[in-house]
Design a protein around this motif. Structure first.
Motif, short mmCIF file in Angstrom:
data_model
loop_
_atom_site.label_atom_id
_atom_site.label_comp_id
_atom_site.label_asym_id
_atom_site.label_seq_id
_atom_site.Cartn_x
_atom_site.Cartn_y
_atom_site.Cartn_z
N PHE A 61 0.81 -1.21 0.00
CA PHE A 61 0.00 0.00 0.00
C PHE A 61 0.84 1.27 0.00
O PHE A 61 0.29 2.37 -0.07
N GLY A 62 2.14 1.15 0.10
CA GLY A 62 2.98 2.35 0.10
C GLY A 62 4.34 2.07 0.67
O GLY A 62 4.68 0.94 1.02
N GLY A 63 5.15 3.12 0.76
CA GLY A 63 6.49 2.99 1.28
C GLY A 63 6.86 4.19 2.12
O GLY A 63 6.24 5.26 2.05
N LYS A 64 7.90 4.02 2.93
CA LYS A 64 8.38 5.10 3.79
C LYS A 64 9.90 5.03 3.83
O LYS A 64 10.48 3.96 4.01
N VAL A 65 10.56 6.18 3.65
CA VAL A 65 12.02 6.22 3.69
C VAL A 65 12.47 7.53 4.34
O VAL A 65 11.70 8.50 4.42
N LYS A 66 13.71 7.55 4.77
CA LYS A 66 14.39 8.79 5.13
C LYS A 66 15.35 9.06 3.98
O LYS A 66 16.25 8.26 3.71
N LEU A 67 15.18 10.19 3.31
CA LEU A 67 15.88 10.46 2.07
C LEU A 67 16.87 11.60 2.25
O LEU A 67 16.48 12.70 2.69
N THR A 68 18.15 11.37 1.94
CA THR A 68 19.12 12.45 2.01
C THR A 68 18.92 13.40 0.83
O THR A 68 18.54 12.97 -0.26
N GLY B 93 27.54 8.05 -0.77
CA GLY B 93 26.44 7.89 -1.72
C GLY B 93 25.17 8.53 -1.19
O GLY B 93 24.95 8.61 0.02
N ALA B 94 24.34 9.06 -2.09
CA ALA B 94 23.01 9.52 -1.67
C ALA B 94 22.23 8.32 -1.15
O ALA B 94 22.51 7.18 -1.54
#
Length: 334
Positions: free
Chosen positions: A145-152, A281-282
């Motif tokens: 149903f979706g995703g969650k991340v911490k993004l630099t 890396g990003a």
């Protein structure tokens, strides 16, 4: 003259009367518009629409109240706030519409799975990605149903104004002849935004074979997005129905026009290869997916969707983190 009149008509349609207006340091003009007078309600399907502040159905993971682990900060919020009952919307200018016009020519094109909604038609074959994904075929996750991340966040150098560099998280449903997608990203896209700033960008479509719905920079597309946040500035977009994804995908993407027969020097992410890992890396960190069982689940394994590592590279470290990026043109990437 006729084109000028058309542009003025679009500006009048898109820019609603503001309760309050202010300008960010980077020149963006933000209008605080009555929540019930925003452009979304011009769409016939939203006449007499009752605005919901929360969805009527969502996996439990999205409904849980809890501490905010970090919200998106936008430049205009440093010294300003919109009054209660209004929403912040980025004002559309004449140049925005003129830049968008070439993009609208591919709105009803039927692309393949490698289609990028952020590239114009001639750039579709120039897309390079370093991405990985989680599939609903993995029984560990079930329906997605979706995703969650911490993004630099980075501001990669873009060599050509017709190229871009982005980092995105997107949910895709490709189970059938039509492809459905919802995505969120940061993007350096001078051809779309008119400068080389890093921008937050959101996109969705009910089908890649029908109309695409974007934010403010595709004003030529008929869209409808109900904005309810008083703290995040947006503009034109869409309000999708709940979509069950077949894939949750994440990574970097650039356009490589190979001008002069050489690979572009446009960087992806931080400009460092993904396999250089943490602090170079990003990164998409703490990657999780939301499923029908009611919670977020850590991603422990992924499938890579690329092969070549000479110009850009991605790397999953088996600790819920995906690193990506690269310098583009170099001695090993002519």
């Amino acid at each position: 003259m006729e084109k000028d009149l058309e542009v003025e008509a679009q500006l009048k349609l898109l820019n609603k009367p503001a309760i309050k207006t202010f300008q960010a340091k980077n020149g963006d003009v933000i209008d605080c518009v009555d929540i019930y007078k925003q452009p979304a309600f011009d769409h016939p399907l939203l006449k007499n629409h009752t605005t919901q502040m929360r969805p009527s159905f969502s996996p439990a993971a999205f409904m849980k109240e809890g501490k905010d682990n970090g919200s998106l900060s936008q430049m205009w919020k440093e010294n300003e706030v919109c009054p209660q009952g209004s929403v912040p919307i980025l004002r559309v200018g004449k140049d925005d519409i003129l830049r968008a016009n070439p993009i609208t020519s591919f709105v009803k094109k039927s692309p393949n799975h490698n289609f990028s909604p952020d590239a114009d038609q001639r750039n579709q074959n120039a897309i390079e990605r370093r991405v990985a994904y989680v599939s609903d075929q993995d029984m560990e996750y079930g329906r997605l149903f979706g995703g969650k991340v911490k993004l630099t966040l980075w501001r990669p150098g873009v060599e050509n104004s017709n190229e871009f560099s982005e980092a995105k998280l997107w949910a895709i449903n490709d189970n059938g002849p039509q492809i459905h997608a919802i995505q969120a990203e940061w993007s350096v896209n001078p051809g779309l935004f008119g400068n080389y700033d890093t921008r937050f960008f959101a996109y969705w479509t009910d089908s890649f074979m029908r109309n695409r719905k974007m934010d403010i920079n595709q004003q030529g597309v008929t869209t409808f997005f109900v904005q309810v946040s008083s703290t995040q500035a947006t503009s034109i977009g869409s309000e999708p129905h709940l979509m069950v994804a077949t894939k949750i995908q994440f990574g970097g993407e650039v356009v490589n026009l190979r001008e002069g027969g050489r690979h572009t020097a446009t960087k992806m992410g931080s400009g460092h290869f993904g396999y250089e890992g943490y602090a170079k890396g990003a990164a998409f960190e703490y990657i999780q997916v939301a499923n029908e069982r009611g919670g977020f689940k850590d991603v422990r394994r992924v499938t890579y969707d690329y092969a070549d590592l000479t110009c850009y590279a991605g790397h999953f470290d088996n600790k819920h983190n995906f690193y990506f990026g690269g310098p583009g043109r170099s001695d090993t990437c002519p």
